[in-house]
Motif scaffolding. Structure first.
Motif, PDB file in Angstrom:
ATOM      1  N   ARG A 192       0.961  -1.236   0.133  1.00  0.00           N
ATOM      2  CA  ARG A 192       0.018  -0.190   0.088  1.00  0.00           C
ATOM      3  C   ARG A 192       0.894   1.194  -0.033  1.00  0.00           C
ATOM      4  O   ARG A 192       0.493   2.358  -0.617  1.00  0.00           O
ATOM      5  CB  ARG A 192      -0.950  -0.044   1.159  1.00  0.00           C
ATOM      6  N   VAL A 193       1.995   1.233   0.465  1.00  0.00           N
ATOM      7  CA  VAL A 193       2.935   2.520   0.938  1.00  0.00           C
ATOM      8  C   VAL A 193       3.203   2.691  -0.640  1.00  0.00           C
ATOM      9  O   VAL A 193       3.378   3.773  -1.168  1.00  0.00           O
ATOM     10  CB  VAL A 193       4.140   2.226   1.542  1.00  0.00           C
ATOM     11  N   LEU A 194       3.403   1.828  -1.488  1.00  0.00           N
ATOM     12  CA  LEU A 194       4.138   1.598  -2.946  1.00  0.00           C
ATOM     13  C   LEU A 194       2.943   2.165  -3.583  1.00  0.00           C
ATOM     14  O   LEU A 194       3.108   3.102  -4.659  1.00  0.00           O
ATOM     15  CB  LEU A 194       4.650   0.420  -3.506  1.00  0.00           C
ATOM     16  N   SER A 195       1.846   1.756  -3.559  1.00  0.00           N
ATOM     17  CA  SER A 195       0.699   2.325  -4.542  1.00  0.00           C
ATOM     18  C   SER A 195       0.272   3.836  -4.047  1.00  0.00           C
ATOM     19  O   SER A 195      -0.012   4.543  -5.040  1.00  0.00           O
ATOM     20  CB  SER A 195      -0.567   1.356  -4.284  1.00  0.00           C
ATOM     21  N   ASP A 196       0.349   4.194  -2.746  1.00  0.00           N
ATOM     22  CA  ASP A 196       0.107   5.277  -2.446  1.00  0.00           C
ATOM     23  C   ASP A 196       1.227   6.458  -2.945  1.00  0.00           C
ATOM     24  O   ASP A 196       0.759   7.380  -3.454  1.00  0.00           O
ATOM     25  CB  ASP A 196       0.259   5.523  -0.828  1.00  0.00           C
ATOM     26  N   MET A 197       2.530   5.941  -2.993  1.00  0.00           N
ATOM     27  CA  MET A 197       3.511   6.861  -3.743  1.00  0.00           C
ATOM     28  C   MET A 197       3.243   7.101  -4.799  1.00  0.00           C
ATOM     29  O   MET A 197       3.263   8.320  -5.460  1.00  0.00           O
ATOM     30  CB  MET A 197       4.731   6.268  -3.237  1.00  0.00           C
ATOM     31  N   GLU A 198       2.922   6.208  -5.501  1.00  0.00           N
ATOM     32  CA  GLU A 198       2.578   6.344  -7.052  1.00  0.00           C
ATOM     33  C   GLU A 198       1.392   7.308  -7.369  1.00  0.00           C
ATOM     34  O   GLU A 198       1.805   7.948  -8.292  1.00  0.00           O
ATOM     35  CB  GLU A 198       2.602   4.982  -7.797  1.00  0.00           C
ATOM     36  N   ALA A 199       0.282   7.048  -6.367  1.00  0.00           N
ATOM     37  CA  ALA A 199      -0.782   7.959  -6.863  1.00  0.00           C
ATOM     38  C   ALA A 199      -0.716   9.339  -6.397  1.00  0.00           C
ATOM     39  O   ALA A 199      -0.965  10.170  -6.650  1.00  0.00           O
ATOM     40  CB  ALA A 199      -1.963   7.229  -5.956  1.00  0.00           C
ATOM     41  N   LEU A 200       0.183   9.658  -5.322  1.00  0.00           N
ATOM     42  CA  LEU A 200       0.391  10.821  -4.612  1.00  0.00           C
ATOM     43  C   LEU A 200       1.602  11.847  -5.348  1.00  0.00           C
ATOM     44  O   LEU A 200       1.632  12.866  -4.658  1.00  0.00           O
ATOM     45  CB  LEU A 200       0.936  10.600  -3.246  1.00  0.00           C
ATOM     46  N   GLU A 201       2.499  11.178  -5.845  1.00  0.00           N
ATOM     47  CA  GLU A 201       3.623  12.006  -6.321  1.00  0.00           C
ATOM     48  C   GLU A 201       3.436  13.319  -7.087  1.00  0.00           C
ATOM     49  O   GLU A 201       3.940  14.353  -6.827  1.00  0.00           O
ATOM     50  CB  GLU A 201       4.551  11.150  -7.318  1.00  0.00           C
ATOM     51  N   ALA A 202       2.039  13.178  -7.576  1.00  0.00           N
ATOM     52  CA  ALA A 202       1.654  14.360  -8.506  1.00  0.00           C
ATOM     53  C   ALA A 202       1.346  15.614  -7.391  1.00  0.00           C
ATOM     54  O   ALA A 202       1.636  16.867  -7.707  1.00  0.00           O
ATOM     55  CB  ALA A 202       0.641  14.154  -9.267  1.00  0.00           C
ATOM     56  N   ASN A 203       0.892  15.128  -6.274  1.00  0.00           N
ATOM     57  CA  ASN A 203       0.269  16.565  -5.434  1.00  0.00           C
ATOM     58  C   ASN A 203       1.116  16.825  -4.052  1.00  0.00           C
ATOM     59  O   ASN A 203       0.885  17.559  -3.425  1.00  0.00           O
ATOM     60  CB  ASN A 203      -1.194  16.194  -4.907  1.00  0.00           C
ATOM     61  N   ALA A 204       1.931  16.135  -3.618  1.00  0.00           N
ATOM     62  CA  ALA A 204       2.917  16.324  -2.813  1.00  0.00           C
ATOM     63  C   ALA A 204       2.293  16.505  -1.355  1.00  0.00           C
ATOM     64  O   ALA A 204       2.639  17.324  -0.502  1.00  0.00           O
ATOM     65  CB  ALA A 204       3.807  17.357  -3.144  1.00  0.00           C
TER      66      ALA A 204
END
Length: 717
Positions: A57-69
């Protein structure tokens, strides 16, 4: 936000709901959580979790969140077993927390407190537990209060040269780690356009509201009218609003008198608050609008009211407890800082600071914050806190946190025309709107300025909630929410949101009286004098059943007058619900009626000698539905006080110097004299410096509020 990403980031709150035995978030996605074993008596239940799924989940969250910081890439948040040993200390994390608290490390959380400014290392684990993984060698504890059920929430820095995914994988292998997530952060909810800073004097709360237009648009002065006591004092103070933000200018002359300086706290540095951490943000470095954010929010809530300078806080002098959750290096919350702030608040309340009733969070993120979700349930259910949060300025109906959590009152930003601000979020997760465009409030350095955003709107609603708790300290958070939301008025263009504009006056009426009286003017003398509020709250006088009308200028009938007196002498009697009290007329008056609202009152008034009947009919009639004159009301009032044992003699009392005194009937003169000197019924103000007796003028319901208030306070209580 995809359906996959959102529940993934809520996973930790599902874990906490198991640990705390409080199902705060439906764990529909928690297939990886094992069924918990029965806990041993007196021991916290620490559930077992598939931490491999957490790492994914950490990995999937990172991928989804990189655009909004809206997260801190170099930090993870971990829940760690409180029994884990601290390296070279010979104590557990929990024991270290207690030791630091005893040494004055900080003021948070009672015996569960920890020094959040310091870091510590956990002892290396054995090879059987996957060996010394090195990831817990530099952790920073954030919270360790009882609400965590024996766990410690800590920031875990990602080691240099290591990615967050690899760090998460190592955490998953450490048996002391219960669960973990990315380090989610929030930002102040402001819009930078139109920022203006200047020093001003004024505080014109009784003249033109001028720059304080938000007070009028939120109907705040009308709510203040209800806060007047019959003795001329203003109901104020007694309630504290905690503002979790960027801190506050602790020396601002318009704030310092209302700030809880002894408890002001920095949840990032882990010690006493020293000021607004954004005080020196340079606009040229991208900080336009964000400087003084916490100071501005604190001023909207609780700037000193009526002190002749600056601006007036919505709350009418509630105490304001500023707590910093912002990392000055980033201008956003530090990971876990909101949890640390609540951990601190819970500790304060547990230690006896029971005036804290409202928490304002003018911060937000597009990302769910699992541990915040868990503690909001604790804040509401166990600590009775009303949490108000800004809905965000993304011009979107997408999810926003923490405002979208159901334990919060989520606030939309509206403009002076009663329309939603184009930048404001909206949608099903919001609850109420409030003025938020170009709101004038305090800024750092003793000045004042405008700011725009849902941050400002949320602060107004927090101030309104504080007003309600001031007038009804026994109110529950649900009652306050119902009053705030139920009293809101539709926006001018409500197509995007059903979150109506907050109306402090209507909210006050709904909480205190259960109805929004449409015919009660909040600037009328009987309201500003405190009389209406007194009789309505005491249940002595009410509106007309099934309506929103009080009828302030309708004549009081003789039966109504008797009923009001009866309620004062017999509080909670059940006169119209207990058949034994109202079934039979016992007066002997030919025009009295069984089973009327006034039957029990007339029976009582006849027995007490308060109503003896009409002399003109040989005392066989009482005319229950006729209006009552001032001199008749004086006679009944004096007899009422006498029936309660008061001295009703007039010896030494001079005849009132009132115009038209000669028109007072001989049989009413002593009563009119007594009532005048006891301030029950005084002279009629002719508005030219003279006063008249007007003995035959009928008494209306507004005048009855004063008569009843004085009689109840002076003689019935």
């Amino acid at each position: 936000m995809s359906d996959f990403v959102r529940p993934a980031r809520l996973y930790l709150s599902a874990l906490l709901s198991l640990a705390l035995s409080a199902a705060l978030v439906p764990p529909a996605f928690a297939a990886g959580a094992a069924e918990p074993a029965a806990p041993s008596p007196g021991e916290p239940q620490i559930p077992s979790v598939d931490k491999g799924l957490s790492a994914e989940r950490v990995l999937s969250d990172m991928e989804a969140l990189e655009a909004n910081a809206d997260y801190e890439p170099g930090t993870l948040l971990a829940l760690i077993d409180g029994d884990a040993e601290v390296a070279s200390a010979g104590v557990t994390l929990k024991e270290l927390a207690g030791a630091l608290d005893g040494a004055g490390g900080n003021l948070s959380g009672g015996a569960e407190s920890i020094d959040r400014a310091g870091r510590c290392s956990l002892s290396p684990v054995s090879a059987g537990d996957a060996g010394d993984l090195g990831i817990l060698g530099d952790i920073e504890p954030v919270a360790a209060g009882d609400w965590l059920g024996g766990l410690v929430l800590a920031r875990v820095p990602v080691p240099e040269g290591m990615g967050a995914g690899e760090a998460a994988s190592l955490l998953a292998q450490d048996g002391r780690v219960v669960d973990f997530s990315l380090g989610y952060v929030c930002s102040p909810e402001y819009v930078s356009e139109g920022a203006e800073v200047e020093v001003a004097t004024g505080d014109p709360i009784y003249g033109e509201l001028d720059k304080q237009w938000h007070l009028a648009n939120a109907a705040v002065p009308g709510a203040w009218s209800y806060m007047q006591n019959p003795d001329g004092t203003r109901a104020r103070g007694g309630v504290t609003v905690a503002v979790i933000d960027s801190g506050c200018d602790l020396d601002h002359p318009d704030l310092v008198g209302n700030l809880d300086l002894a408890n002001a706290y920095d949840a990032v540095a882990g010690g006493p608050l020293e000021g607004d951490v954004l005080a020196n943000v340079d606009a040229e470095d991208g900080g336009e609008g964000i400087a003084s954010h916490g100071t501005h929010v604190c001023g909207i809530v609780g700037a000193e009211t009526g002190n002749g300078i600056g601006t007036a806080g919505v709350s009418y002098d509630a105490r304001v407890l500023p707590i910093n959750a912002i990392d000055p290096a980033t201008g956003r919350t530090a990971p876990g800082a909101i949890e640390a702030a609540f951990d601190y608040l819970f500790g304060l309340i547990d230690s006896g600071e029971d005036s804290i009733r409202v928490v304002n969070i003018s911060l937000g993120s597009r990302n769910a914050m699992p541990t915040v979700a868990a503690l909001l349930g604790r804040a509401l259910d166990e600590y009775g806190l009303t949490v108000v949060a800004s809905a965000g300025n993304g011009a979107s109906s997408a999810a926003h946190y923490p405002s979208d959590y159901e334990q919060c009152i989520s606030v939309v930003c509206a403009n002076a025309e009663g329309r939603k601000d184009p930048n404001s979020n909206y949608g099903s997760g919001t609850d109420v709107s409030a003025p938020g465009c170009y709101v004038w409030s305090t800024v750092d350095g003793g000045g004042y300025g405008y700011k725009t955003g849902t941050s400002m709107a949320a602060a107004i609603v927090s101030g309104v909630a504080a007003l309600l708790y001031t007038m009804d300290p026994g109110a529950t958070p649900q009652q306050v929410r119902d009053a705030v939301v139920g009293g809101a008025e539709p926006l001018s263009e409500p197509e995007e949101t059903a979150a109506g504009m907050v109306n402090a006056t209507d909210a006050m009426e709904l909480l205190l009286f259960g109805v929004d009286y449409g015919d009660v003017g909040t600037e009328e003398w009987y309201v500003t004098g405190g009389y209406f509020t007194y009789v309505a709250r005491a249940g002595i006088m009410r509106g007309y059943s099934g309506t929103a009308s009080f009828g302030p200028y309708l004549d009081v009938t003789r039966a109504e007058f008797a009923t009001v007196l009866y309620r004062m002498a017999n509080p909670g009697s059940g006169a119209t619900t207990d058949p034994s009290l109202y079934e039979d007329d016992e007066t002997g008056f030919s025009d009295a009626v069984d089973r009327e609202y006034y039957t029990a009152a007339l029976n009582w008034a006849k027995r007490e000698g308060i109503m003896t009947g009409d002399a003109s009919s040989g005392y066989t009639t009482v005319r229950p539905n006729d209006s009552l004159s001032r001199q008749e009301a004086a006679v009944m009032s004096r007899r009422f006080a006498g029936s309660l044992g008061a001295d009703v003699g007039v010896e030494g009392m001079a005849a009132p110097a009132l115009e038209g005194w000669d028109g007072v009937a001989e049989w009413a003169r002593d009563a009119m004299t007594w009532c005048y000197h006891r301030e029950v019924i005084t002279g009629w103000d002719n508005r030219d410096g003279t006063f008249s007796a007007l003995p035959l003028k009928t008494v209306d319901r507004s005048q009855m509020t004063k008569i009843a208030t004085v009689l109840d306070i002076e003689f019935a209580k």
